[in-house]
Design an enzyme around this catalytic site. Sequence first.
Site, PDB file in Angstrom:
ATOM      1  N   LYS A 176      18.558  -3.226 -23.331  1.00 38.61           N
ATOM      2  CA  LYS A 176      17.240  -2.973 -22.958  1.00 38.61           C
ATOM      3  C   LYS A 176      16.283  -4.025 -23.401  1.00 38.61           C
ATOM      4  O   LYS A 176      16.352  -4.357 -24.428  1.00 38.61           O
ATOM      5  CB  LYS A 176      16.834  -1.609 -23.630  1.00 38.61           C
ATOM      6  CG  LYS A 176      17.741  -0.555 -22.506  1.00 38.61           C
ATOM      7  CD  LYS A 176      17.198  -0.433 -21.276  1.00 38.61           C
ATOM      8  CE  LYS A 176      15.803   0.039 -20.803  1.00 38.61           C
ATOM      9  NZ  LYS A 176      15.502   1.354 -21.443  1.00 38.61           N
ATOM     10  N   GLU A 194       3.190  -0.188 -21.201  1.00 37.38           N
ATOM     11  CA  GLU A 194       3.230   1.257 -21.398  1.00 37.38           C
ATOM     12  C   GLU A 194       2.383   1.801 -22.124  1.00 37.38           C
ATOM     13  O   GLU A 194       1.600   2.777 -21.962  1.00 37.38           O
ATOM     14  CB  GLU A 194       4.634   1.692 -21.741  1.00 37.38           C
ATOM     15  CG  GLU A 194       5.443   1.293 -20.780  1.00 37.38           C
ATOM     16  CD  GLU A 194       7.159   1.474 -21.347  1.00 37.38           C
ATOM     17  OE1 GLU A 194       7.641   2.475 -20.977  1.00 37.38           O
ATOM     18  OE2 GLU A 194       7.530   0.609 -22.210  1.00 37.38           O
ATOM     19  N   LYS A 225     -19.128  10.008 -33.637  1.00 29.67           N
ATOM     20  CA  LYS A 225     -18.619   8.723 -34.068  1.00 29.67           C
ATOM     21  C   LYS A 225     -17.213   8.254 -34.058  1.00 29.67           C
ATOM     22  O   LYS A 225     -16.783   7.028 -33.461  1.00 29.67           O
ATOM     23  CB  LYS A 225     -19.271   8.506 -35.609  1.00 29.67           C
ATOM     24  CG  LYS A 225     -20.727   7.961 -35.448  1.00 29.67           C
ATOM     25  CD  LYS A 225     -21.288   8.030 -37.149  1.00 29.67           C
ATOM     26  CE  LYS A 225     -21.757   9.424 -37.365  1.00 29.67           C
ATOM     27  NZ  LYS A 225     -22.663  10.293 -36.637  1.00 29.67           N
ATOM     28  N   SER A 243      15.785  -1.331 -27.432  1.00 31.83           N
ATOM     29  CA  SER A 243      16.219  -0.030 -27.658  1.00 31.83           C
ATOM     30  C   SER A 243      17.095   0.154 -28.559  1.00 31.83           C
ATOM     31  O   SER A 243      17.913  -0.970 -29.037  1.00 31.83           O
ATOM     32  CB  SER A 243      16.977   0.524 -26.294  1.00 31.83           C
ATOM     33  OG  SER A 243      17.778   1.596 -26.674  1.00 31.83           O
ATOM     34  N   THR A 281       1.078  -1.064   0.186  1.00 30.81           N
ATOM     35  CA  THR A 281      -0.017  -0.118  -0.016  1.00 30.81           C
ATOM     36  C   THR A 281       0.997   1.282  -0.148  1.00 30.81           C
ATOM     37  O   THR A 281       1.981   1.108   0.491  1.00 30.81           O
ATOM     38  CB  THR A 281      -0.848   0.141   1.290  1.00 30.81           C
ATOM     39  OG1 THR A 281      -0.228   0.294   2.334  1.00 30.81           O
ATOM     40  CG2 THR A 281      -1.884  -1.340   1.383  1.00 30.81           C
ATOM     41  N   HIS A 282       0.564   2.242  -0.602  1.00 32.73           N
ATOM     42  CA  HIS A 282       1.429   3.495  -0.714  1.00 32.73           C
ATOM     43  C   HIS A 282       2.668   3.003  -1.584  1.00 32.73           C
ATOM     44  O   HIS A 282       3.806   3.565  -1.355  1.00 32.73           O
ATOM     45  CB  HIS A 282       1.717   4.100   0.557  1.00 32.73           C
ATOM     46  CG  HIS A 282       0.555   4.420   1.296  1.00 32.73           C
ATOM     47  ND1 HIS A 282      -0.100   5.721   1.458  1.00 32.73           N
ATOM     48  CD2 HIS A 282      -0.107   3.671   2.101  1.00 32.73           C
ATOM     49  CE1 HIS A 282      -0.992   5.583   2.280  1.00 32.73           C
ATOM     50  NE2 HIS A 282      -1.234   4.395   2.544  1.00 32.73           N
TER      51      HIS A 282
END
Length: 484
Positions: free
Chosen positions: A309, A316, A351, A303, A181-182
């Site tokens: 990477k 994301e 639309k 990357s 939590t937090h």
Amino acid sequence: MALWKGRLDGDTNAQMWEVNASISFDRRMAIQDVRGSRAWAEALERAGVLTGEEAAQIETGLAEIEEEFRSQTFSFAPGDEDIHTAVERRLGELIGPLAGKLHTGRSRNDQVATDFRLWMLDHLPALDAALDDLQGALVEHAEAALIPSPSPRGRREFSPLPLGEGSGVREGRPLIMPGYTHLQRAQPILLSHWWLSHFWPLQRDRERLADLIPRVSSLPLGSGALAGVPFPVDRAALAENLGFERAAPNSIDAVSDRDFAAEFLFTAALIGVHLSKLAENVILFTSAEFGFFELSDEYSTGSSLMPQKKNPDPFELARGKAGTLLGHLTGMLATLKGLPSAYDKDLQEDKVPVFTAYDTLAALLPVLAGALRTLTVNGDRMESALSPAMMATDLADYLVERGIPFREAHHLTGQAVRLALQKGKALNALTLGEFQAIHPAFAEDVYQVFDPQQSVARRASLGGTAPEAVKKQLQKAKEVMSEK
Ligand code: ARG
């Protein structure tokens, strides 16, 4: 030629024409437009406006147009302002001036609202199915984490935890993770419980989509421009013919009601928010600092600069698209907010956001399901992230069981946490003497409190994280999925 030129002199400004035309996006409702027209021709015949022979000819022409749309051989003309104009123009080419009788008693105002509702009724099931599939991926993970089978990489076999007594511990025990939590370590939870925490929001989204159907299913056709039809059209029969639950009860409301579009966009935005929350967790958990999850290469990107990477792009993008979905809802409500009664051209703005929101989710949901299904869980990392301090609540509960009021127990436990920090050691490394200096109720058995398996096992009430409670929850999740 536009359907409305009689009153106006000369040509429409070319740039104005581009802004005004909606064919670029409302052609997506081609099939629905033809279906509405076929039903309207039949209604006009029943009302005695068209003869049987005329209705049959119109029907033949419309059937051919529908076939052209389905086989993608329909050719649009430069003067086709919108899908309604395109269909009527083509009908004229096929059956001659009789085509001009089809629009009797009808306006593009009730026509477009009908097409749009038909389009939504046609497309909601695919979204529901995509959500169902994503829920399936979550359920599969919940099941695997509840009774983990030894994985090929051997990761799930690893058990860093002290095996407590009498807690049903065995080789394939449920995986435990730190609950936050937090975003601060809070209490141990079952990974299975965490997966299912993302199942239920999607279930509520599916309920929202299903709940929307009766309100989409209200037929505007037969409302004319705003005042109704002057011919004895049986709108109830027309509604039934088009698969609507009812005919809209007020013609003025019927041509301007876009509540269904706003509700759809709200649900789409909320789905986006739910996906974003899941995504944010997955992104964090795949970072080296957590290392709880690893994405498959199939659903990762690299990357262009940094060769090492491996990026969680699908998640994301889910997080990013949630913002765009929210914008669609805001835009729609802003469009509706300023309008006076009945139809206004502003409504043509309805639309694109709906189509875009639909396309976004239809493309994204299967990608997330695939990314989740191929994601690897590193149970070893998860369980080594558990720390004795996460059992501080259990330590307070230990004192409560020995008759100390919770408020006081909470305070005493806080003192123990502080003492451990001062001494630079783990909470469960305090000596019995140190515990008893804080309160004499602490006894030799206090150290059992620090077993995460016992901590989760204690939370066995409905909705809790104990294995037996999560087993029931998983069962329930599977039930609600199959009810659909
Ligand atoms: N393209 C218009 C729309 O999407 C169709 C209705 C036009 N009605 C009108 N009175 N000009 O809203």
